[in-house]
Design a protein around this motif. Sequence first.
Motif: not given
Length: 367
Positions: A270-271, A304-309
Amino acid sequence: MLLGCASALAGLLYLAVAGAVLGPCLLWPRTRPRAGAALSAGARRIAAVDRRRRTALFDDRFPLHHTPQDAQVVRYVAQRAYSGTVTAVTLALLAFGVVLAGVFAAAVVTGRVGAVELLWQFLLGGALLFLGVQGLRSLYALDARLARDTFGPSERELLRRRIDELATSRAAVVHAVDAERRRIERDLHDGLQQRLVALAMLLGRARRPGRTPEQADALLRQAHEESLAVLTELREVAWRVYPSALDGLGLREALGGVAERSPVPLRLSYAVPHTLPGPVETAAYFVVSEAVTNAAKHAAATTVTVELSVRAGVLGVSVRDDGSGGADPAGTGLSGLRGRVEALDGRLRVDSPAGGPTTVTAELPCA
């Protein structure tokens, strides 16, 4: 259109003179780049005059950032030279027809034309007038299309496209809401209702006369366990309807709840340095929740890989799993997500080849 004819004739003369002068240089590879640049420089001036004509007289607004290439400009001037010449000829024929109509009207007034000749001339003149007007309408549409293809879509065209996009996204949102309501009804009917029926049956069996204390205690223990399961499932349904943590704790904590409830190990990156608008947070949450649910139920994923930017005012959400792939972007769940994202002027992409992995990517404007 008369001014367009003038600029088209100017373009025709320019191409004839410049072609005669620069033709040999265009054939020689060493001088071809400079000759082509010189040819396109003059063509750009003529095209700029036409662009100002379209803006001033036809209220066209072309995007300022769009710069056509040299080949496009030269092709535009050549096409306009042809269409403008045809337009000039058509206008000249219509003017000649008006003159003939005046002469014929004078002959009718003086009585030199009979009824039969008057009928034939009227039918012939009407047909020629119809063809001339239709020809001018077609040439007008051709002129507008050439300008749009060269200088870019006008503001009117962009507004029309925007209206179409909004109409499509509105229909998608309505469809998504209906699908969500049906899913909630299924969850309540097939899940909670059945568990509540089982709980009522256990309590009823415990209250029957003749039960020993041990039997009643065992049935009450089962009823207590069933009530806990009902509470857990009710909490899951409530989270799928709307996560209350978004209002109090924010998107990061709500996604942490998704990770805790996920049957598949989930890594969250979470970025996001600042608070996001409420609709954007809600859409991002449902993208992650639906993608994680699909990975666990249908893809047999193990991670599962979750990325937010956030980049340039756009929230990027990426959900990647190592499952079997083959997700259908037109499925009910993903279609609902696409409608929710596009309602915020965002984009949703699904990359799920057979054999995996599956990647769901959403871009949500934050402004």
